[in-house]
Design an enzyme around this catalytic site. Structure first.
Site, PDB file in Angstrom:
ATOM      1  N   SER A  35     -33.167  57.101 145.314  1.00  0.00           N
ATOM      2  CA  SER A  35     -32.038  57.956 144.868  1.00  0.00           C
ATOM      3  C   SER A  35     -32.962  59.009 144.080  1.00  0.00           C
ATOM      4  O   SER A  35     -33.982  59.042 143.819  1.00  0.00           O
ATOM      5  CB  SER A  35     -31.131  57.484 143.880  1.00  0.00           C
ATOM      6  OG  SER A  35     -31.590  57.170 142.581  1.00  0.00           O
ATOM      7  N   LYS A  36     -32.280  59.973 143.524  1.00  0.00           N
ATOM      8  CA  LYS A  36     -32.626  61.250 142.572  1.00  0.00           C
ATOM      9  C   LYS A  36     -33.621  60.827 141.472  1.00  0.00           C
ATOM     10  O   LYS A  36     -34.493  61.634 141.208  1.00  0.00           O
ATOM     11  CB  LYS A  36     -31.428  62.005 142.077  1.00  0.00           C
ATOM     12  CG  LYS A  36     -30.932  63.018 143.113  1.00  0.00           C
ATOM     13  CD  LYS A  36     -31.042  64.496 142.941  1.00  0.00           C
ATOM     14  CE  LYS A  36     -32.193  65.285 142.419  1.00  0.00           C
ATOM     15  NZ  LYS A  36     -32.893  65.889 143.344  1.00  0.00           N
ATOM     16  N   ARG A  37     -33.205  59.501 141.077  1.00  0.00           N
ATOM     17  CA  ARG A  37     -33.964  59.024 139.664  1.00  0.00           C
ATOM     18  C   ARG A  37     -35.414  59.048 140.231  1.00  0.00           C
ATOM     19  O   ARG A  37     -36.304  58.998 139.479  1.00  0.00           O
ATOM     20  CB  ARG A  37     -33.672  57.583 139.547  1.00  0.00           C
ATOM     21  CG  ARG A  37     -32.090  57.524 138.782  1.00  0.00           C
ATOM     22  CD  ARG A  37     -31.925  56.138 138.471  1.00  0.00           C
ATOM     23  NE  ARG A  37     -31.626  55.195 139.673  1.00  0.00           N
ATOM     24  CZ  ARG A  37     -32.589  54.309 139.971  1.00  0.00           C
ATOM     25  NH1 ARG A  37     -33.425  53.846 139.223  1.00  0.00           N
ATOM     26  NH2 ARG A  37     -32.251  53.457 141.116  1.00  0.00           N
ATOM     27  N   GLU A  41     -35.887  69.979 148.657  1.00  0.00           N
ATOM     28  CA  GLU A  41     -36.709  69.686 147.525  1.00  0.00           C
ATOM     29  C   GLU A  41     -38.436  69.621 147.763  1.00  0.00           C
ATOM     30  O   GLU A  41     -39.047  70.313 147.167  1.00  0.00           O
ATOM     31  CB  GLU A  41     -36.398  68.600 146.660  1.00  0.00           C
ATOM     32  CG  GLU A  41     -34.959  68.584 145.830  1.00  0.00           C
ATOM     33  CD  GLU A  41     -34.592  67.361 145.266  1.00  0.00           C
ATOM     34  OE1 GLU A  41     -34.571  67.010 144.130  1.00  0.00           O
ATOM     35  OE2 GLU A  41     -34.384  66.661 146.043  1.00  0.00           O
TER      36      GLU A  41
END
Ligand code: GLU
Length: 478
Positions: free
Chosen positions: A252-254, A262
Site C-alpha cells: 500500500s501507500k505506506r 508515481e
C-alpha cells in the site's frame, strides 16, 4: 485457437502495482502466443468511479509500452469496450436467464437479508439467506410487487455438487455450490453487477484466458456457472498472487510509491519498471534479472508464475533502474532525462547543456527524478539550500578556503577538471586541511548544496567567471 486476453480495470483511481502487473502478464502472455490484447473498462459501479481515471489508466499503459489491440480508444470487433455502454447486452442475458428459469427475481430488502445472514451465521448453511426468494409463489410475488418492492435478479446456483477450476497458477480448486449461494446479477434499479457483466463480456469478447489477481478467485465459480448456463465456454484462468510490502503486509501507500504515475514522476524508466514487474511473481530461470522486452515476451509462461505472494522491494527496483540508466548511450540518456524534465514541467527541460552533464551524473543517479537535486544548480543559478548555507557560515575554515580558492582558480591557465583538481589539492597542502574539510565550503559555494556530481567537473562545467562569482558570493556570506 487464437489467444485472447483482457485487462479489465475498474476506473476507481490510478493504476497500481498489482493492477499493472496483471496488465503486464496478460500482455506478455498474449504477445508470446501471437494473441490479442483487449482493454475493457469495468465502469458499472458509478459510485466508486473517479474522475479522469480512464485517461489515467490509458496514459500509464501507454507510458509502459503496453499496447492493446482492442480498447475504448482503438475500438474493435467486440465493442463497445466500456461496460457502461453495454447495458443492452446485460439486459438481454438476464431476460434469457429469467425465461429459462436459470435466474429469478428476489424482493428481499437489504435489512431482511442482513437479519437472515446474522441468523444463519453459525448454521451449516450460511448461504441460505441468499436463496429465500428462490421459489416464491405467484401470490407472494404479487404481494411484493404490490408493496412496490424493487426486485434484484439472482442466479439459481445448483444446490448440490461443485464447480472445479483448473487454474494455471493455483492448480485444481473445487468450490462447493452449497456455499456459493445465489449470486446477485442485477441490482434493484436494473444495474448489472460485476458478477454479471464481467463473465458476459468475457464470453462476448471471446476471451480464452483470464489472468487476474487472486482476490477475484471467489468469483470464479460464479462466473463459470453463469457462462456455462448460457451455453458458453469458460476461459482458462490464471490467478496471480498478492503483492506484499517488505513487512509482508499487503502493498500500500505506506510502503512508498505504489502507482505507475508515481514511478513515472520519480523518473523511472518504463522498461526498468516493466522488467521489475515481470519478476514480481514470475522468473525465467530463477536467476536472470535484466531482460529486454523481446526476451520477456519470448520467455514468459504462466507455468512459471509463482503461486506464493510476491514481495515488492523498492531497493531492488532502484537498483534495476540504475542498472538500466548506466547502460544507456549518452544521447539516449540525455533524451530520456529531458523527456522526464519536460514531463515534470521542470525549468531545466530543454537546457542545451544537459548532454554535457550526462557523463557526470550517469553513474550516480538511481532515477531521473534525482537529477535536479544533484546537478540542477549547475544549469541554473538558484537560491542556495538554507541548511547547506548555514553549514557554510558555521564552518570556521570557510573564509580562508574560499579566499585561497578564488586566488588559485583565478590564476590557473587551463580551466580543466585536472588543473582544477591540482589547484584544490594544493590548497589542502597550503592550509594543512584534509580534502574532506577543505572541499565542503567550496562545494556549497559552487552548487548551493552539500552534493555535487563531482567537484572538479562541476567547477569546470560552470567555467571560470561563473565559478568565481559563486565563490565570491559565498565569501561575502561568511
Ligand atoms: N474490474 C475488476 C477489478 O478491477 C477486475 C475484473 C477481472 O479481472 O475479472 O478488480
Amino acid at each position: 485457437m487464437t489467444v485472447r486476453v483482457r485487462f479489465a480495470p475498474s476506473p476507481t483511481g490510478f493504476l497500481h502495482v498489482g493492477g499493472v502487473r496483471t496488465a503486464l502478464y496478460n500482455w506478455l502472455f498474449a504477445r508470446h502466443h501471437g494473441g490479442v490484447t483487449v482493454l475493457r473498462i469495468e465502469d458499472t459501479d458509478t459510485e466508486r468511479e473517479t474522475e479522469g481515471a480512464i485517461e489515467q489508466i490509458q496514459r500509464s499503459l501507454d507510458w509502459l509500452g503496453l499496447d492493446f489491440d482492442e480498447s475504448p480508444r482503438t475500438g474493435g470487433p467486440h465493442g463497445p469496450y466500456l461496460q457502461s455502454e453495454r447495458a443492452e447486452t446485460y439486459q438481454a442475458a438476464v431476460d434469457q436467464l429469467l425465461e429459462q428459469g436459470l435466474a429469478y427475481r428476489c424482493y428481499q430488502t437489504p435489512e431482511e437479508l442482513e437479519a437472515a445472514r446474522t441468523a444463519a451465521r453459525h448454521t451449516d448453511d450460511p448461504a441460505a439467506p441468499t436463496r429465500l426468494h428462490r421459489d416464491l409463489t405467484s401470490e407472494q410475488i404479487s404481494r411484493f410487487e404490490g408493496e412496490g418492492r424493487p426486485a434484484i435478479i439472482r442466479f439459481r446456483t445448483p444446490l448440490e455438487g461443485e464447480t472445479v477450476v483448473e487454474d494455471l497458477v493455483r492448480g485444481r480448486i473445487a468450490f462447493e455450490h452449497r456455499l456459493l449461494g445465489d449470486t446477485v446479477l442485477m441490482r434493484g434499479g436494473g444495474a448489472p453487477t460485476y458478477q454479471l457483466a464481467n463473465p458476459l463480456d468475457d464470453m462476448a469478447m471471446g476471451i480464452t484466458h483470464v489472468i487476474r489477481g487472486e482476490d477475484l478467485l471467489p468469483s470464479t465459480p460464479r462466473q463459470k456457472l453463469l457462462i456455462e448456463a448460457l451455453g458458453g465456454r469458460f476461459p482458462t484462468t490464471a490467478h496471480l498472487s498478492m503483492i506484499l510490502g517488505p513487512d509482508k503486509k499487503r502493498l500500500s501507500k505506506r510502503h512508498g510509491a505504489a502507482s505507475v504515475e508515481e514511478f513515472r514522476e520519480q523518473g523511472y524508466l518504463p522498461h526498468a519498471l516493466v522488467n521489475f514487474l515481470a519478476l514480481l511473481g514470475w522468473s525465467w530461470d530463477g536467476e536472470t534479472e535484466i531482460m529486454s522486452i523481446d526476451e520477456l515476451i519470448e520467455r514468459f509462461s504462466l507455468e512459471r508464475v509463482n503461486p506464493a505472494p510476491a514481495v515488492f522491494d523498492h531497493q531492488k527496483l532502484a537498483w534495476m533502474n540504475g542498472a538500466y540508466l548506466r547502460e544507456l548511450a549518452v544521447d539516449d540518456y540525455a533524451a530520456g532525462l529531458d523527456a522526464h524534465l519536460i514531463d515534470a514541467a521542470s525549468p531545466l527541460a530543454g537546457n542545451p547543456r544537459l548532454g554535457e552533464l550526462v557523463p557526470m551524473v550517469q553513474e550516480k543517479l538511481g532515477a531521473f527524478g534525482e537529477f535536479d537535486a544533484l546537478a540542477g544548480s549547475l544549469l541554473v543559478d538558484r537560491e542556495p539550500d538554507p541548511v547547506a548555507w548555514d553549514k557554510l557560515k558555521a564552518d570556521e575554515n570557510a573564509p580562508k578556503v574560499l579566499d585561497a580558492t578564488i586566488t588559485m582558480l583565478g590564476a590557473i591557465s587551463a580551466f580543466s577538471p585536472e588543473a582544477i583538481e591540482g589547484s584544490l589539492r594544493s590548497i589542502c597542502d597550503l592550509l594543512d586541511l584534509k580534502p574532506k574539510h577543505a572541499f565542503t565550503p567550496i562545494r556549497i559555494a559552487i552548487t548551493g548544496s552539500t552534493v555535487a556530481p563531482g567537484l572538479y567537473e562541476s567547477i569546470a562545467f560552470l567555467g571560470r567567471d561563473e565559478s568565481l562569482a559563486r565563490l565570491q558570493r559565498a565569501r561575502a556570506a561568511v
